[in-house]
Design a protein around this motif. Sequence first.
Motif, PDB file in Angstrom:
ATOM      1  N   PRO A   1       0.660  -1.263  -0.021  1.00 15.81           N
ATOM      2  CA  PRO A   1      -0.037   0.176  -0.046  1.00 15.81           C
ATOM      3  C   PRO A   1       0.913   1.277   0.000  1.00 15.81           C
ATOM      4  O   PRO A   1       2.083   1.311   0.701  1.00 15.81           O
ATOM      5  CB  PRO A   1      -1.019  -0.156   1.194  1.00 15.81           C
TER       6      PRO A   1
ATOM      7  N   ASN B   1       0.493   4.180   1.385  1.00 20.49           N
ATOM      8  CA  ASN B   1       0.858   4.830   2.342  1.00 20.49           C
ATOM      9  C   ASN B   1       1.282   4.070   3.831  1.00 20.49           C
ATOM     10  O   ASN B   1       1.221   4.718   4.886  1.00 20.49           O
ATOM     11  CB  ASN B   1      -0.485   5.769   3.120  1.00 20.49           C
ATOM     12  N   TRP B   2       1.774   2.699   3.394  1.00 20.36           N
ATOM     13  CA  TRP B   2       2.125   1.862   4.413  1.00 20.36           C
ATOM     14  C   TRP B   2       3.502   2.204   5.167  1.00 20.36           C
ATOM     15  O   TRP B   2       4.329   2.547   4.195  1.00 20.36           O
ATOM     16  CB  TRP B   2       2.031   0.497   3.767  1.00 20.36           C
TER      17      TRP B   2
ATOM     18  N   ASP C   1       2.244   0.509  10.957  1.00 18.92           N
ATOM     19  CA  ASP C   1       1.117  -0.238  10.608  1.00 18.92           C
ATOM     20  C   ASP C   1       1.637  -1.786  10.454  1.00 18.92           C
ATOM     21  O   ASP C   1       2.604  -2.212  11.011  1.00 18.92           O
ATOM     22  CB  ASP C   1       0.920  -0.035   8.873  1.00 18.92           C
TER      23      ASP C   1
ATOM     24  N   SER D   1      -7.108  -7.281   4.279  1.00 22.94           N
ATOM     25  CA  SER D   1      -5.972  -6.751   4.608  1.00 22.94           C
ATOM     26  C   SER D   1      -5.282  -5.837   3.727  1.00 22.94           C
ATOM     27  O   SER D   1      -4.167  -5.569   3.136  1.00 22.94           O
ATOM     28  CB  SER D   1      -4.989  -7.694   4.754  1.00 22.94           C
TER      29      SER D   1
ATOM     30  N   ASP E   1      -4.748  -2.775   4.268  1.00 24.52           N
ATOM     31  CA  ASP E   1      -3.803  -1.480   4.781  1.00 24.52           C
ATOM     32  C   ASP E   1      -2.369  -2.570   4.982  1.00 24.52           C
ATOM     33  O   ASP E   1      -1.512  -1.708   5.689  1.00 24.52           O
ATOM     34  CB  ASP E   1      -4.500  -1.241   6.010  1.00 24.52           C
ATOM     35  N   ARG E   2      -2.284  -3.481   4.442  1.00 28.57           N
ATOM     36  CA  ARG E   2      -0.749  -3.973   4.791  1.00 28.57           C
ATOM     37  C   ARG E   2      -0.422  -4.776   3.415  1.00 28.57           C
ATOM     38  O   ARG E   2      -0.856  -5.250   2.720  1.00 28.57           O
ATOM     39  CB  ARG E   2      -0.958  -5.087   5.941  1.00 28.57           C
TER      40      ARG E   2
END
Length: 539
Positions: free
Chosen positions: A271, A273-274, A279, A307, A309-310
Motif C-alpha cells: 500500500p 501509505n504503508w 502499520d 488486509s 492496509d498491509r
Amino acid sequence: MAIDISDISDTIQRRTISFYAVLLFLVAPLWSAVPLAWAFVIYALHTGKFWSYSFLGLNLFAVAFLEVLFSVYHFHLTRQLSGPPPNGHGSISEIQVAFERILKAGLANLPPDGYDEETLDNERPGSPEEDIVQLEHDDHRAMDFRNTLRTWFGRRPWSSVRLYEVRQWIYWSIFNKNLPELEDLPHAHRAVLDDTVELLQKRLGKRIPEGSDVSCRPILLNLDNATVLWRPFAFYAFTFVTNLCLDHWYQRSHGFFRGNHDGLEYLVRIPKNWKASRDSRPVVFLHGLGLGLFQYHNFLSHMVQESADRPLLIILQPHISQNIFHPRYLAPMPRKQTTKTLASLLAAFGWADLETNSSSLNTSEDEVNNTLDIQSRRRSGVTILSHSNGSYCHAWMLKDYPHMVTRSCFVDPVTFCGWEGDVCRNFFYKTCYTGTELLVRYFVGTELGVVNLLQRNFDWSSNSLWYEEIPNARDPSKTLFLLGEKDSIIAPSRVKLYLRSHGIRKGLWCDPNGRHGQALLSGGEGCKVVYEWLKEREC
C-alpha cells in the motif's frame, strides 16, 4: 494386561459411492482423453479419411494430434523421474539429531490432556528433555510407538515386521539409498545403522526379530517407483491460462507487482501509505499443492480486501501448480537456496533484517542511539501464512531465519509428525476409498510436477518441524494452527496430540468436520479465524 494396539489389524474399508462417481465422471474422462486421441489420429491416418474430413473434422483432428504430441513430451519428462533421486538427505549428523527427536517424541509421561498452558513454567516441556531408555514391551509409550511406526510398513501388525525391512527403512531415511549387503557396507555406515537400530529397539520396547518378510516391505519414498498418470494437454492449458489471467487481474485490479528475485517468482502489493513503524506487518502466503492461484483465488481475493492496509507477498511455485510449461517445472529450489532467496527478498523490501543484531557488546553510545533510531522507524519481521505443502517452506524459514518471522499461521500443516508416515502413505500408497481421496490422488498425487517434488526431491529431516523450532509457539497471538478432524492426508489426531503435549492450547483451532483444504474455503469458519487472527493487534 493392556491390549497391544500395534498388533491389531486396521478396519477393512469399503469404497463409497462418491469414489465411483468421481471415477466415472471426472477421472475416467480426463484419463481416457489421451488414448482416445491416439486412437483417432492413428485411425484417421491409417484409413486415409483424414483428407476427406470437413472443417469441423479437421479441427477435431488438429486437437487430437496436439494431444498426441503433448503426450510424447509428457512421456519424455516422466522418463526423467526414473533415475536415482538428484538430491540426498541432509548431513548425517543433522539426520541423527532428527532421529533422536523422533525417538524422544511421546516419551514424556503426560496426563491424558497434556500440559496445562496456563500454569506451565517450563519453556520447552515434554519429549525434547527426555532420555531414550529401554521401555517394557507393554509400556503404553512403546505400544503407541510401534503402532505409529508400522505405518511405514503398510500398517501390517508389528509382530510380522522383521529386522531386514527395518534396516532398509533406516538406511533409506539416513543415506537416501537402497540397503546393500551388510558385508558391503562402509564401516561408518554400518556403525550408524547398528546404533540407530539399537536406540529404536529401546523405544519399541522389544527386539526386532531377525529375518525378512516381503509383505512388510517399507515405504522408501525417494527410491520407490514413481506413479505418474497422464492428463490431457487441454487440462494443463486451461490451468496455465486461468492462472495467467488471474496473475494479470491481481496486477491490474489490486495493485500487485509481479517479480522474480534470483529465480523466486512472486506477486507483491505494498500500500502506498504503508509504514513499517506504525502499520501492520506484511503477510507472506505460501500455497500448497494443486492449481496455484486458481485454487486459492477465493481465499486470496478476500484476504486482499480484508488486509488492504498491509503488504501482501504471494510466493508463486510453478512446480506444484501444474505449470508444465515453466522452465523450473521439474527443477524446484532446494531448501537452502529457497530460504536464502526468500530472506534476501524480505530484506530487499525492508520488511526484516537479513542478519540478527543480537549483540550490542563493544558498541559505542552513538551507534546504539543510531540503531534505536532506525528501529523506531521500522518494525522488523513478517507474518507467514502457509497451507499444506507450503508449511515445508514455512518450516525452512523458521529453521534458517527465525528472526525474520514474527508471526506464524499453519493451515493443514504437513510439516508436523511427518516422521510418523501418515502423510506419505495417505498421499501415495494407501488405496483410495472415497471420492475425495481419489480426487487428491489423481489430480495431485500422480501429477508429474508433484511426484517429482515429493518422490525425487523430498528431504524428510528438513521438512520436519519440531515444537522447539517455532518461536512463540504457545502464544496464540503469534502462532496459530488450524486442523480439520476429517483430514484424509495428515493424521489430525496425531498432530493435535503432539502440539497439545507441548502446551499449545488457545492457538490450536480444530474443525470437527473439516477436510484438507476446507479451512481456506471462502465463507468457512476457518477463513474467518484466519482473517480475525491477521487483524489482531501486533506488539
